[in-house]
Design an enzyme around this catalytic site. Sequence first.
Site, short mmCIF file in Angstrom:
data_model
loop_
_atom_site.label_atom_id
_atom_site.label_comp_id
_atom_site.label_asym_id
_atom_site.label_seq_id
_atom_site.Cartn_x
_atom_site.Cartn_y
_atom_site.Cartn_z
N LEU A 186 0.82 -1.22 0.00
CA LEU A 186 0.00 0.00 0.00
C LEU A 186 0.86 1.27 0.00
CD1 LEU A 186 -2.84 1.29 0.38
CD2 LEU A 186 -2.66 0.79 2.81
N ARG A 244 3.61 1.83 -1.22
CA ARG A 244 4.35 2.08 -2.47
C ARG A 244 3.63 3.13 -3.32
NH1 ARG A 244 7.94 -1.63 -4.40
NH2 ARG A 244 8.38 0.02 -5.91
N ARG A 278 2.62 6.53 -4.00
CA ARG A 278 3.20 7.79 -3.49
C ARG A 278 2.36 8.99 -3.82
NH1 ARG A 278 8.11 6.60 -7.25
NH2 ARG A 278 6.32 5.79 -8.39
N GLN A 304 0.70 5.09 10.15
CA GLN A 304 0.62 3.65 10.46
C GLN A 304 1.02 3.39 11.89
OE1 GLN A 304 3.00 1.24 7.81
NE2 GLN A 304 1.94 -0.63 8.42
N GLN A 316 5.54 -0.11 15.20
CA GLN A 316 6.00 -1.32 15.89
C GLN A 316 7.13 -1.00 16.87
OE1 GLN A 316 6.90 -4.18 12.73
NE2 GLN A 316 4.90 -5.14 13.09
N ASN A 340 -6.36 11.52 -2.72
CA ASN A 340 -7.32 12.22 -3.56
C ASN A 340 -7.92 11.25 -4.59
OD1 ASN A 340 -5.74 12.38 -6.09
ND2 ASN A 340 -4.36 13.69 -4.88
N ARG A 371 -7.97 11.13 -7.81
CA ARG A 371 -7.10 10.68 -8.90
C ARG A 371 -6.22 9.52 -8.40
NH1 ARG A 371 -2.98 14.63 -12.30
NH2 ARG A 371 -3.46 13.72 -14.32
N ARG A 384 -4.51 -2.30 -8.13
CA ARG A 384 -4.62 -3.36 -7.12
C ARG A 384 -5.87 -4.22 -7.24
NH1 ARG A 384 0.54 -4.00 -5.35
NH2 ARG A 384 1.48 -1.95 -5.08
C1 LIG Z 1 0.48 -6.64 -9.57
C2 LIG Z 1 1.62 -5.83 -9.05
C3 LIG Z 1 2.85 -6.39 -8.83
C4 LIG Z 1 3.92 -5.64 -8.33
N1 LIG Z 1 5.13 -6.22 -8.13
C5 LIG Z 1 6.16 -5.51 -7.65
C6 LIG Z 1 7.46 -6.08 -7.43
O1 LIG Z 1 7.66 -7.27 -7.66
N2 LIG Z 1 8.43 -5.29 -6.93
C7 LIG Z 1 8.25 -3.97 -6.69
O2 LIG Z 1 9.19 -3.31 -6.27
N3 LIG Z 1 7.04 -3.40 -6.87
C8 LIG Z 1 6.01 -4.12 -7.34
N4 LIG Z 1 4.79 -3.52 -7.51
C9 LIG Z 1 4.61 -2.13 -7.12
C10 LIG Z 1 4.63 -1.19 -8.34
O3 LIG Z 1 5.87 -1.26 -9.01
C11 LIG Z 1 4.38 0.27 -7.88
O4 LIG Z 1 5.42 0.67 -7.02
C12 LIG Z 1 3.08 0.45 -7.17
O5 LIG Z 1 2.05 -0.25 -7.83
C13 LIG Z 1 2.72 1.93 -7.13
O6 LIG Z 1 2.45 2.34 -8.45
P1 LIG Z 1 2.80 3.79 -9.00
O7 LIG Z 1 4.25 4.09 -8.84
O8 LIG Z 1 2.21 3.87 -10.38
O9 LIG Z 1 1.90 4.65 -8.01
P2 LIG Z 1 2.18 6.12 -7.32
O10 LIG Z 1 3.42 6.04 -6.57
O11 LIG Z 1 0.95 6.42 -6.60
O12 LIG Z 1 2.35 7.03 -8.55
C14 LIG Z 1 1.25 7.32 -9.41
C15 LIG Z 1 1.78 7.78 -10.75
O13 LIG Z 1 2.45 9.03 -10.58
C16 LIG Z 1 3.60 9.07 -11.43
N5 LIG Z 1 4.80 9.16 -10.57
C17 LIG Z 1 4.87 8.96 -9.22
N6 LIG Z 1 6.10 9.15 -8.77
C18 LIG Z 1 6.84 9.45 -9.86
C19 LIG Z 1 8.20 9.75 -10.02
N7 LIG Z 1 9.07 9.76 -9.00
N8 LIG Z 1 8.65 10.02 -11.25
C20 LIG Z 1 7.81 10.03 -12.32
N9 LIG Z 1 6.48 9.76 -12.22
C21 LIG Z 1 6.02 9.47 -10.99
C22 LIG Z 1 3.59 7.79 -12.26
O14 LIG Z 1 2.89 8.03 -13.45
C23 LIG Z 1 2.81 6.85 -11.37
O15 LIG Z 1 2.19 5.77 -12.08
C24 LIG Z 1 3.71 -4.26 -8.02
C25 LIG Z 1 2.45 -3.70 -8.22
C26 LIG Z 1 1.41 -4.45 -8.73
C27 LIG Z 1 0.05 -3.80 -8.93
#
Ligand SMILES: Cc1cc2nc3c(=O)[nH]c(=O)nc-3n(C[C@H](O)[C@H](O)[C@H](O)COP(=O)(O)OP(=O)(O)OC[C@H]3O[C@@H](n4cnc5c(N)ncnc54)[C@H](O)[C@@H]3O)c2cc1C
Length: 267
Positions: free
Chosen positions: A104, A106, A108, A115, A118, A206, A208, A217
């Site tokens: 969760l 992850r 950002r 949270q 611990q 938010n 979005r 998810r």
């Molecule tokens: C089925 C599944 C399997 C996964 N397996 C793994 C795994 O094995 N290992 C692992 O490490 N993670 C894994 N993840 C986590 C995944 O890589 C993402 O970290 C997580 O889903 C958050 O997604 P996000 O970065 O798009 O979301 P957010 O962090 O909420 O970001 C939303 C969007 O904002 C933009 N954004 C955010 N930050 C930045 C930035 N710094 N630079 C540019 N654009 C940005 C991007 O467009 C991003 O999609 C998995 C996720 C899923 C759904």
Amino acid sequence: MSTFLNGPKVYLVSKPSVDWEQVAEFLEDEGVPPIPDSIRAGEDESAAIAEVSARLCYMSYGKGRKDIADFITNLLASKDGSVFEHINYGFVFTGVSRSLSHELVRHRAGFAFSQRSQRYVDESESRFVIPPALVNGNGSSEHAKTVLSNALEKASEAYSQLVEALEEALPREKFESRTDRRKAIRQAARSVLPNATETKIFVTANVRAWRHFIEMRSTPYADREIRNLAIIVLEILQREAPLLFGDFTFDTLPDGTRTATPKYSKV
Ligand SMILES: Cc1cc2nc3c(=O)[nH]c(=O)nc-3n(C[C@H](O)[C@H](O)[C@H](O)COP(=O)(O)OP(=O)(O)OC[C@H]3O[C@@H](n4cnc5c(N)ncnc54)[C@H](O)[C@@H]3O)c2cc1C
């Protein structure tokens, strides 16, 4: 004897609100038509926030699309998602595992988390979340459940023993306060706690960001525990803000679990 949990509890604790008097004053100051001619969202605060912010960009109050559903759908279809960042929903999740919370947090962009710690909170009575595959009725064997519960009981015992051992071992004079010493003990002892340990977390995001979280998810590829949570959140948000989440549709996989897919991906 440890307590085992079968699923999350989800509380919607904060939601958007509009100060209609201020909106009315703003419209009057700008010399544009008053509510309801300028704001067609009626009493729907979430849609109204999207509408007030989107119409401000072109000062299109009183003009253009008259139907709010059509207006919001057009924002979704044209990926004008930035206006949805003005609309926030806050949830408390309990009965979720540490493995779920790791996934969760992850997410950002647009998220805020608080949270249960611990380091500050004693975990000797902590509860454990059973992975959905091992919950009764989901086809798992009794043997698998026994293996899991034995491992969790052992981890819980090891935690308590580690707290006790460190309680004796760590010299009191090396710490400024009793709280610092307690924290040092718990932060070391938590190393033996499993991923299944229950956590509690307050999450605000938010619209979005929630849409993106749910999209990522609630796919078949997501872990079942977080997928189940994403679907519960979606059902609540569809009731709260049908125009903003109504394009998601549900499906059922051969194993009986559910998935959801948006018509408008990553707005
Ligand atoms: C089925 C599944 C399997 C996964 N397996 C793994 C795994 O094995 N290992 C692992 O490490 N993670 C894994 N993840 C986590 C995944 O890589 C993402 O970290 C997580 O889903 C958050 O997604 P996000 O970065 O798009 O979301 P957010 O962090 O909420 O970001 C939303 C969007 O904002 C933009 N954004 C955010 N930050 C930045 C930035 N710094 N630079 C540019 N654009 C940005 C991007 O467009 C991003 O999609 C998995 C996720 C899923 C759904």
